[in-house]
Structures are given as C-alpha cells and as structure tokens.
Design a protein around this motif. Sequence first.
Motif, mmCIF file in Angstrom:
data_model
loop_
_atom_site.group_PDB
_atom_site.id
_atom_site.type_symbol
_atom_site.label_atom_id
_atom_site.label_comp_id
_atom_site.label_asym_id
_atom_site.label_seq_id
_atom_site.Cartn_x
_atom_site.Cartn_y
_atom_site.Cartn_z
ATOM 1 N N THR A 127 0.857 -1.179 0.000
ATOM 2 C CA THR A 127 0.000 0.000 0.000
ATOM 3 C C THR A 127 0.894 1.231 0.000
ATOM 4 O O THR A 127 1.702 1.413 0.917
ATOM 5 N N ALA A 128 0.790 2.057 -1.049
ATOM 6 C CA ALA A 128 1.648 3.233 -1.190
ATOM 7 C C ALA A 128 1.373 4.239 -0.077
ATOM 8 O O ALA A 128 0.218 4.482 0.296
ATOM 9 N N GLY A 433 11.224 -5.074 1.500
ATOM 10 C CA GLY A 433 11.840 -3.789 1.243
ATOM 11 C C GLY A 433 13.115 -3.630 2.052
ATOM 12 O O GLY A 433 13.445 -4.448 2.912
ATOM 13 N N VAL A 434 13.852 -2.559 1.799
ATOM 14 C CA VAL A 434 15.137 -2.340 2.454
ATOM 15 C C VAL A 434 14.944 -2.028 3.936
ATOM 16 O O VAL A 434 14.041 -1.289 4.322
ATOM 17 N N LEU A 435 15.802 -2.627 4.771
ATOM 18 C CA LEU A 435 15.766 -2.461 6.224
ATOM 19 C C LEU A 435 14.384 -2.745 6.819
ATOM 20 O O LEU A 435 13.771 -1.874 7.466
ATOM 21 N N PRO A 436 13.846 -3.944 6.614
ATOM 22 C CA PRO A 436 12.569 -4.287 7.256
ATOM 23 C C PRO A 436 12.716 -4.272 8.765
ATOM 24 O O PRO A 436 13.739 -4.687 9.307
ATOM 25 N N SER A 455 7.146 -2.923 8.601
ATOM 26 C CA SER A 455 7.589 -1.560 8.323
ATOM 27 C C SER A 455 9.013 -1.597 7.785
ATOM 28 O O SER A 455 9.761 -2.536 8.042
ATOM 29 N N THR A 456 9.384 -0.587 7.027
ATOM 30 C CA THR A 456 10.738 -0.486 6.489
ATOM 31 C C THR A 456 11.320 0.879 6.841
ATOM 32 O O THR A 456 10.602 1.868 6.963
ATOM 33 N N GLY A 461 15.437 3.212 -4.421
ATOM 34 C CA GLY A 461 14.650 2.799 -5.572
ATOM 35 C C GLY A 461 13.421 2.006 -5.211
ATOM 36 O O GLY A 461 12.804 1.376 -6.067
ATOM 37 N N GLU A 462 13.033 1.982 -3.915
ATOM 38 C CA GLU A 462 11.875 1.214 -3.474
ATOM 39 C C GLU A 462 10.646 2.118 -3.403
ATOM 40 O O GLU A 462 10.733 3.314 -3.136
ATOM 41 N N VAL A 463 9.494 1.538 -3.662
ATOM 42 C CA VAL A 463 8.250 2.269 -3.461
ATOM 43 C C VAL A 463 8.049 2.475 -1.962
ATOM 44 O O VAL A 463 8.270 1.571 -1.170
ATOM 45 N N ARG A 464 7.659 3.683 -1.576
ATOM 46 C CA ARG A 464 7.384 3.944 -0.170
ATOM 47 C C ARG A 464 6.014 3.348 0.152
ATOM 48 O O ARG A 464 4.988 3.880 -0.257
#
Length: 572
Positions: A127-128, A433-436, A455-456, A461-464
């Motif tokens: 979910t963006a 995603g990066v740093l979960p 949460s990340t 380059g990842e979608v927030r």
Amino acid sequence: MLARWCLFSSLLIMVAQFAMAASNPVPFIDATLNPGRKAPGTGSFTLALTGTGFVPTSIVRWDGHNLVTTFVNSTRLAARVPQSNLTTPTTALVTVFNPTPGGGSSNVSFFEVTQTTPTAIFFERRTALPALPSSLATGDFNGDGKLDFAAATGANISILSGNGDGTFEVSSFPSSGSSLGALISGDFDSDGKLDLAFLDPSTNLLHVLLGDGHGNFTPASTARTGSNPVAAVAGDFNGDGKLDLAVANHHGGSVSIMLGNGDGTFSKKATPKTASLPKAISVGDFDRDGKLDLAVVNSGNDTVSILLGRGDGTFVLKSSPASGPSPYAAAAADFNHDGKLDLAVTNYCDIASRCSGLSGTISVMLGSGDGTFSVKSIVLPNLRKLAGIAAGDFNSDGRIDLAITSQNEVKSIVLLGNGNGTFRTRMVVLPNGVLPDLVIPGDFNNDGRLDFAVSTNFAVGEVRALCIKEQSPVAFYPDVLTFPPQTIGTTSTAKTVRFANIGVVPLHIFDAVTVGFFAGTNDCPATLPAGASCTFTETFTPGFKGLTGGAVIVTDDALGVKQNGFLDGVGK
C-alpha cells in the motif's frame, strides 16, 4: 468539633478507597486462545482465555458480539462459541469487556476459522504511503470491524483504513511532535473508541491523540518520559480501570510507568531501572499472579529485564536472562503449551566479531511461571541483523510460529513452531523492502488466515509502502512429498500430493507441471471451487546418487503468482 471533622475526613477517605477498590480493571489477554483455530463448518465449542483483570461480570466478545461467558477466576475465562460463528472462513477479533465502574475492553486476540496447512505460503501486497513507515500500530480505528493501521510516515501520521480485502484507504495529518517515534493504540480516555499515542525521542515526550471512532484524531495531551523513549506497551498496571503505558527509555536505562487518568492524560508515577540501553518492551503475566509484568530487551548488555508488577503501578526486577548479541525485539506467547508465558527475542548482531560466522540467532526463553526463564538459541544460517518479531499461528495448526525480519538479508522469515518450544529448521523466506523492521500480525484480508505487516526504514529505488505478507489461499498436502531411496535409472512407486483451494472464492488453474527427476499426472480442473482439492500423482526416477529436489508448480490466479509444492528424493 475538630474530632468530628477528623472523623468525617476519615470517612471520606474510606469511601474514596472503597470506590477505587471497587473499580473493575481493564482486562488483558496475554496467552494463546485455547483452541486458537477451528475448521469452517465445525460445531460449537468452549473457548478458554488466559489473562489478567478478569471479574465475575467480564464478557468475552467475538467481533464485538457478546458470548455466553463463564468466570473461572481473575486470570481465566471460558466462553461458548456457537456453530453459527464458524460457518465460513474468517478471523474473529476476540476481546474481553469489563463493565463500569472502570473496566473497558482488552487487547485483541485472533481466532482463525480456517483449514490447517503443513506450511505457510505468502505473497506480498503493498500500500503506497507518502513516506516510509518507520512505526506501526493497528486496531479498528473507524469502528467498521476491519483492521486499520496508523503509520509514522516522516513528520506525518498516516491512517490506513482497511477495506477488509487487504487493501487500504490512506489519509495523513501532521504530527504534533518535534519527532515521530513509536506509535501505540489504546482507549486512553475510556470512551470505547481507540486513541493513539506516540513517543517523541527528541523532546522526551509522550503525545496523546484522541480518536472519534471514525478514524480521525485530535491532539489532547503530552507527558514527560525518560531519556530517549523508544518503545511502549499499554496495560492497566494499577488495576483502576484506566489504561496505562510503560515506556522504555533507551538512554536512561529505565521504564517510565505512565499511569492513565482515564481522560487522555498521563502521570509518570514510577521509573523502574533496567539494564543498559533498553530497546524494546513486552507485557504479560510472566509469574501467573494475575498482575501485569514487563519484559525489557536491553541491547547494551545482551539481557532481558523481567519486571514483575505489584498491581499498584510499581515493579520489581525478578530476573535478567541472557539473550544473544545485541537483542532487538521480543514477542511473548506460550510456545510449548504448558500454560506459562514464554519469550522469543531477536538478536541483531550488528558487529560481525560478536556473531557466530554469518548466522544470526533467536533466543527462545521458556517461562517457568515464576518470572524466570530457561534460554535456548535458534541459529539462522546466513541471516544477520534480525530485527522485528511477532508470534502467531501462521499455518493454522494450533502451534505458535514466529515471523521475523532480517535487515542484513532484506527478508522476512517465518519459523513454524512444533508446539514444544522448538521450531522447524525449514524456513519460509520472503523478500522485503530495504531495512525491514517492525512486524505486526493480523488478518488483513479477512480470509481466516493470519497475515503480518512489515515496516521499512530505508528505500533505495523502493516504493514507499507498507508491506503486508498475506497467506495464499492455496496449500499443498503434504508441503514436501518425500520419496524413499531409489536405484538410479529406476522408477519409484507412485505417491500423491493434494493441491487445495482453502480460500473463499473459486480458483482458476492455468497450468500445472512437474520439474526435476519426477514425473506425474493430475486431475486438477480449470476451476477449483473454494474448499475443493485436486490430486497430483508423482513418481521419482533418480539420475544420480544423493539427494535431489523437484517441484509441482501450479500457475493460477491466486494472487497472480505461481505456487510450488516441493518434491524430495534420494538416488542410490
């Protein structure tokens, strides 16, 4: 005259003390529901609950509806669940309600109405959000019976209103603090509507936002905590029917006990000491005396401080079991089904010299029922920087599992429990995603199977977005079909694996193939109705000596991804 006034004053004090003593506490469910799952279509049954703050007038609620409840004692209730509640797959939100004076609703415990599976198959739904979610809290903020989220997104708080199908409607508003730390949900003004609180580590303040029951929040109060507050849990620590908070102070080596006044304001009444650099905090009745206790993860000296509650808002240090290097987070549950609350702790292990090679560890602390624990370590090969952790039954077999995030490998991991305090070595590994970081369990698409949100903390380059790991509506029985040793070049006796639609809608199958030194046929139709299954008949013809693997791969419209059933065999 003076004697008469003194007598009158004494009577007033006695009346006030009696009124306080007569207040019902806010109840708390602190252990796994027993049972925790039933298959759709089964008959009525008695549900057992364990916790604290139960009274003779306590009522167990199933999705907000009252159940016929039997009071056993202050830590045990029983409730009759009718057959009509078990007709279709769903996850019920089970709570305990204590009437006034005081009282209120407990935390939520999940009851799954679904089929058990040998393993857990997940997919990711995103979910963006306007910014990465650094902190999460969950609850039904708008009163529609569907789980929602509150997320710390930069300088804003985003409210994700659940649609009940795994999707969310997002709205945001600016936070009232200088910085936005951990979020906590609870009914802090005793009006039956969920509120929010968040920690401001830059100013050492607790901010309280009161909810209107429609998903809107208004800043109400602030209260001073200790130095650098990083985590908090809610509970009625003094039994007065008003929700309190316990805040872990990272730099202070302490916990601030914030006693609620029942109107959205808090007063700091006690500050028990912990060890060095508290990182996380969990709540539960670890000594089974009917009073809430605390478990504080100390990243500075690799311990967990067990603080036993006296029932008046004060705590005493009972034990400090050792964890692994740099403990990060903890989850409390009864992993071995002995009626005593246990803990599982992730060890971040950010310094390679302190780790065992490239492997991270989970410390499983089995409770003795008196506030002491025996500790065993689970080694996770090639997975370090283990961060968030949550306990839940992710394959619906009645045994508690663990969902964990690894920041080093950018993955989420599910360890399936054996029901005796140990966990299976075959892990369910999911990209992330990066740093979960944080892990929050819940059934976010209302299919009767427990999911979890992650949460990340960083994006390249990842979608927030908020990442939700939802369980697949299909399952293989067994999850791994194993053949006995077979002579090279010869074909084994046929064995079968069942592919089932455990979801709530028909499944459309586009293709089904077998790969590896295996061959098979299947009777799967183009459309597999909900609750139905089809069968793969497989044989094994090894081409070399030793262990070999293969898979049954089904392409369908379950979440738009392929489903794999694993095949194992040994050539001799």
